[in-house]
Motif scaffolding. Structure first.
Motif, mmCIF file in Angstrom:
data_model
loop_
_atom_site.group_PDB
_atom_site.id
_atom_site.type_symbol
_atom_site.label_atom_id
_atom_site.label_comp_id
_atom_site.label_asym_id
_atom_site.label_seq_id
_atom_site.Cartn_x
_atom_site.Cartn_y
_atom_site.Cartn_z
ATOM 1 N N GLN A 19 0.831 -1.214 0.000
ATOM 2 C CA GLN A 19 0.000 0.000 0.000
ATOM 3 C C GLN A 19 0.861 1.259 0.000
ATOM 4 O O GLN A 19 0.626 2.210 -0.733
ATOM 5 C CB GLN A 19 -0.879 0.026 1.245
ATOM 6 N N LYS A 20 1.886 1.191 0.825
ATOM 7 C CA LYS A 20 2.780 2.346 0.948
ATOM 8 C C LYS A 20 3.427 2.647 -0.399
ATOM 9 O O LYS A 20 3.529 3.795 -0.836
ATOM 10 C CB LYS A 20 3.850 2.031 1.993
ATOM 11 N N LEU A 21 3.862 1.584 -1.050
ATOM 12 C CA LEU A 21 4.503 1.753 -2.355
ATOM 13 C C LEU A 21 3.515 2.342 -3.367
ATOM 14 O O LEU A 21 3.844 3.275 -4.109
ATOM 15 C CB LEU A 21 5.026 0.402 -2.852
ATOM 16 N N ALA A 22 2.291 1.792 -3.359
ATOM 17 C CA ALA A 22 1.287 2.241 -4.325
ATOM 18 C C ALA A 22 0.928 3.718 -4.108
ATOM 19 O O ALA A 22 0.758 4.473 -5.075
ATOM 20 C CB ALA A 22 0.042 1.368 -4.210
ATOM 21 N N GLU A 23 0.846 4.128 -2.832
ATOM 22 C CA GLU A 23 0.532 5.532 -2.541
ATOM 23 C C GLU A 23 1.631 6.455 -3.049
ATOM 24 O O GLU A 23 1.399 7.527 -3.584
ATOM 25 C CB GLU A 23 0.415 5.745 -1.022
ATOM 26 N N TYR A 24 2.837 5.996 -2.845
ATOM 27 C CA TYR A 24 3.984 6.824 -3.183
ATOM 28 C C TYR A 24 4.227 6.877 -4.694
ATOM 29 O O TYR A 24 4.709 7.887 -5.225
ATOM 30 C CB TYR A 24 5.215 6.270 -2.463
ATOM 31 N N TRP A 25 3.867 5.816 -5.394
ATOM 32 C CA TRP A 25 4.328 5.621 -6.775
ATOM 33 C C TRP A 25 4.021 6.774 -7.734
ATOM 34 O O TRP A 25 4.925 7.224 -8.469
ATOM 35 C CB TRP A 25 3.806 4.291 -7.305
ATOM 36 N N PRO A 26 2.788 7.303 -7.721
ATOM 37 C CA PRO A 26 2.508 8.405 -8.668
ATOM 38 C C PRO A 26 3.450 9.590 -8.449
ATOM 39 O O PRO A 26 3.849 10.263 -9.396
ATOM 40 C CB PRO A 26 1.063 8.789 -8.346
ATOM 41 N N LYS A 27 3.849 9.789 -7.173
ATOM 42 C CA LYS A 27 4.733 10.923 -6.867
ATOM 43 C C LYS A 27 6.181 10.649 -7.259
ATOM 44 O O LYS A 27 6.998 11.547 -7.367
ATOM 45 C CB LYS A 27 4.700 11.210 -5.349
ATOM 46 N N SER A 28 6.508 9.379 -7.414
ATOM 47 C CA SER A 28 7.912 9.016 -7.627
ATOM 48 C C SER A 28 8.416 9.455 -8.996
ATOM 49 O O SER A 28 9.622 9.592 -9.202
ATOM 50 C CB SER A 28 8.077 7.508 -7.512
ATOM 51 N N GLY A 29 7.496 9.630 -9.907
ATOM 52 C CA GLY A 29 7.920 9.984 -11.254
ATOM 53 C C GLY A 29 8.479 8.788 -12.011
ATOM 54 O O GLY A 29 8.999 8.913 -13.109
ATOM 55 N N SER A 30 8.385 7.581 -11.390
ATOM 56 C CA SER A 30 8.903 6.389 -12.059
ATOM 57 C C SER A 30 8.012 6.033 -13.238
ATOM 58 O O SER A 30 6.789 6.141 -13.170
ATOM 59 C CB SER A 30 8.940 5.226 -11.078
ATOM 60 N N SER A 31 8.650 5.612 -14.316
ATOM 61 C CA SER A 31 7.872 5.213 -15.487
ATOM 62 C C SER A 31 7.458 3.746 -15.391
ATOM 63 O O SER A 31 6.705 3.242 -16.221
ATOM 64 C CB SER A 31 8.696 5.436 -16.744
ATOM 65 N N ALA A 32 7.995 3.043 -14.375
ATOM 66 C CA ALA A 32 7.669 1.622 -14.250
ATOM 67 C C ALA A 32 6.229 1.425 -13.785
ATOM 68 O O ALA A 32 5.746 2.111 -12.890
ATOM 69 C CB ALA A 32 8.625 0.954 -13.268
ATOM 70 N N GLN A 33 5.589 0.452 -14.421
ATOM 71 C CA GLN A 33 4.190 0.188 -14.109
ATOM 72 C C GLN A 33 4.104 -0.771 -12.915
ATOM 73 O O GLN A 33 4.880 -1.733 -12.826
ATOM 74 C CB GLN A 33 3.579 -0.468 -15.352
ATOM 75 N N LEU A 34 3.170 -0.501 -11.984
ATOM 76 C CA LEU A 34 2.994 -1.416 -10.859
ATOM 77 C C LEU A 34 2.022 -2.522 -11.241
ATOM 78 O O LEU A 34 0.912 -2.263 -11.707
ATOM 79 C CB LEU A 34 2.429 -0.668 -9.644
ATOM 80 N N LEU A 35 2.444 -3.763 -11.040
ATOM 81 C CA LEU A 35 1.579 -4.909 -11.325
ATOM 82 C C LEU A 35 1.199 -5.568 -10.002
ATOM 83 O O LEU A 35 1.912 -5.457 -9.018
ATOM 84 C CB LEU A 35 2.320 -5.939 -12.175
#
Lengths: 223, 486
Positions: A90-106
């Motif tokens: 959950q923590k990762l998913a919340e953070y991900w949009p802010k990370s600017g990472s182009s990697a897709q979360l599966l």
């Protein structure tokens, strides 16, 4: 007579007149040589795991997703398998949009049969938790469940594992006792001590045999 | 893939094959290099002698305790595994075990099997059995894969392809898989990875061995470095584990020292990359793992070894391979010379119980009894002592009731008479002196050919005078000198 009773009968005949040996397990033999001061456990774990090509970072519970994004960016990976129902997922998913990472979360959210081809060939990396680690041998303890299934730490070429510093035990015996393993084990308990390797040709060590080619451990120092 | 062609055309017995192997420079270099390195790795993994010896003693006690309760523990294991949802099967012979495995595959209409490394499946010659019935059984351990691709058998229980060097593997991959030749071991491994990953995905059934079966919890423990064991036991819809009845231990904690002894003795590693503890099939809410898990418990002569308290110690073995790594005979002749599934010192004491001494009459004597195997054995099997016992069983007359399968395979009335004569001669002073007198006087008459000895040596000819004679003369001279001086 069935094979079962034939075998058991033969064994019982062989034992006729003998008495079972006593259980004289001396736990000191498997604990005393493998004890470390709390501040030395991380060092011991790092030394052993790095010796077999594990990449280790010491991070904090508020900023570890940054490190995950950086690890993926360094390798130019396009996706990451995570477990949305776990706290760290959950923590990762919340953070991900802010990370600017182009990697897709599966997410591993359906039975393996429904996406075998994709899971086997197209997932670049995965992030799983651990239930602790063992300083004596440099091993992570994985307790796969519905949220983090068994293949999650096996198929992707890069496996990132989160480890709480407070859950590093001295040795396997201490780990077993603390978590009371004999009272109930999961379908598949795993000790993982590095990326997949083989020395089957001329004893030359090669990494990335069948499992992950790379193992990255993030040690949460404040957890 | 079904035909099996040995490395060198190996007919005849151990002696003939040994002669061929000893003349093969490449083979000897490959083994010498590998064994030297494995011995050093083990030594480095046990820097503290007291720790090592304490652990070996504990390992020995754990196995002895398990064997002293073996039938009860097997039943407990069965009960626990059944509770966990694992189906347990029993097989007295390899034929029965193969039938069971084939039955499981047939019930799933399976045609592809992927196999993690398992020496018990080698005992069963499972690959051939299944191939004859239209089931492809592919080895997935890199070493086993190489060996299978070349139609061979493993030459070492831990490092199956140790007899090959990288050029030989490269050539093999080029010929069989059509890939470019390369000297880069990493590239060769990646070829294996790509080829086998598809097989893991497609396989109907995964087969594995078992390192320790834990009765207390109903758990199958497997160690490995590659991840092929995890793949074989996790990816296919069915997992079949095959193991010998001696692999059961009582408690979960018992595996702590055994695991440490196993990986350090075998490879000098503190632990293998993966320790895989399987306690059941996929649960209702889980998303992967096999739907069915089976365990096949194989006897194949083990209960025969078990029947004798001394030879029962053979079943302590945890299959680390340290005895072969340290064996001067194994290092020189290589694994294939033994002609059986288990080579080296452990092979010499375990094989007679499986196939009988008629098939391996030279096994017990293919040893210098130097004792290295017993010294390094992590569970303290007295291998040299057991080899001597097997030598005795090997020459027992039928009346003496040999206790091993096909015992008395080398019994010969002629030899027995010669030894009886020898015994009489050496225990009677009068006969002995008479014989010496004759042997020295008629020394020219000794035969020029005395069996295998004269194949490589000149025939022994008695001296002109016996030591007895010379000593007597010497003493007489001294006596004379002393008396003369007075």
């Amino acid at each position: 007579m069935s094979a079962r009773s034939n075998i058991l009968n033969k064994l019982r005949t062989g034992l006729a007149g003998s008495i079972p040996r006593p259980d004289d397990f001396d736990e000191r033999l498997v604990t005393e040589p493998w004890q470390y001061a709390p501040e030395d456990r991380i060092t011991r774990l790092r030394n052993l795991m790095e010796a077999v090509h594990t990449e280790i970072h010491q991070v904090h519970s508020d900023n570890w997703p940054d490190k995950v994004a950086a690890i993926l960016a360094e390798r130019n990976l396009s996706n990451l398998l995570h477990a949305p129902a776990t706290a760290h997922g959950q923590k990762l998913a919340e953070y991900w949009p802010k990370s600017g990472s182009s990697a897709q979360l599966l997410a591993y959210d359906r039975p393996v049969e429904e996406w075998k081809e994709e899971l086997f060939w197209q997932v670049d990396a995965s992030l799983t938790g651990t239930v602790g680690a063992i300083a004596a041998t440099g091993s992570l303890v994985l307790w796969p469940d519905r949220h983090e299934p068994r293949l999650m730490s096996l198929l992707p070429p890069l496996h990132i594992a989160l480890l709480k510093a407070s859950e590093i035990e001295d040795n396997l015996y201490a780990m077993m006792q603390r978590q009371n393993w004999s009272a109930g084990l999961p379908t598949n308990l795993l000790l993982v001590s590095g990326p997949s390797k083989t020395a089957d040709i001329e004893q030359v060590l090669a990494y990335g045999a069948h499992g992950p080619k790379e193992l990255v451990v993030l040690i949460l120092e404040d957890a | 893939m079904s035909q099996r062609i040995p490395v060198t055309e190996l007919t005849g017995g151990f002696r003939d094959r040994a002669e061929v192997a000893l003349a093969d420079g490449q083979l000897r270099t490959n083994f010498r290099t590998a064994m030297d390195s494995l011995m050093k790795k083990r030594a480095d993994a046990f820097p503290d002698e007291d720790e090592r010896e304490g652990l070996r003693e504990l390992g020995n006690r754990i196995k002895a305790r398990a064997l002293s309760r073996l039938p009860d523990l097997l039943e407990q294991l069965e009960t626990k595994l059944t509770e966990n949802g694992v189906k347990v099967h029993w097989a007295e012979t390899t034929e029965q075990a193969n039938e069971i495995v084939h039955g499981i595959i047939r019930a799933r209409q399976g045609s592809q099997v992927v196999k993690g490394k398992s020496m018990v499946s080698e005992e069963m010659e499972m690959n051939d059995y299944l191939a004859e019935r239209g089931v492809e059984c592919l080895e997935s351990d890199m070493g086993e894969y190489i060996v299978q691709l070349d139609g061979e058998k493993p030459s070492h229980i831990i490092m199956p392809a140790i007899h090959k060097n990288r050029r030989q593997v490269s050539k093999l991959f080029h010929d069989k898989l059509g890939v470019e030749e390369t000297d880069d071991v990493n590239e060769l491994i990646q070829v294996g990875r790509r080829t086998l990953r598809r097989k893991f995905m497609e396989a109907d059934v995964g087969v594995s061995g078992v390192n320790f079966a834990i009765a207390e919890t109903g758990t199958l423990l497997l160690v490995e470095n590659e991840g092929n064991g995890r793949m074989s036991t996790t990816a296919p819809p069915v997992h079949v584990a095959v193991t010998g009845i001696e692999k059961v231990v009582e408690n979960l904690r018992d595996v702590v020292p055994l695991l440490s002894l196993l990986t350090r003795s075998a490879l000098g590693q503190p632990i293998t990359t993966y320790v895989n503890m399987i306690s059941g099939p996929r649960k209702a809410d889980e998303l992967d793992g096999p739907e069915e898990v089976h365990l096949v418990l194989l006897d194949n002569g083990r209960s025969g070894a078990f029947a004798d308290a001394q030879m029962r110690q053979t079943l302590n073995c945890i299959r680390c391979g340290a005895c072969m790594n340290h064996c001067p005979v194994y290092t020189r002749v290589g694994g294939h010379t033994y002609g059986e599934v288990y080579p080296g010192p452990i092979g010499k004491i375990v094989t007679p119980h499986m196939v009988g001494l008629h098939q391996v009459p030279d096994h017990p004597s293919a040893s210098s009894l130097c004792g290295a195997c017993g010294d390094v054995c992590p569970v303290k099997i007295p291998i040299p002592e057991l080899l001597q016992r097997l030598r005795q069983e090997n020459v027992k007359s039928p009346a003496e009731g040999p206790k091993v399968k096909d015992g008395g395979a080398k019994y010969s009335r002629k030899e027995r008479l010669i030894w009886r004569f020898w015994q009489t001669l050496n225990s009677s002073p009068v006969l002995y002196r008479l014989f010496l007198w004759g042997a020295t006087r008629f020394r020219k008459l000794t035969p020029k050919h005395v069996g295998p000895w004269t194949e490589n040596h000149t025939a022994p000819v008695p001296a002109k005078r016996s030591l007895h004679d010379l000593a007597r003369e010497h003493l007489a001279r001294e006596h004379l000198a002393r008396n003369g001086g007075q």
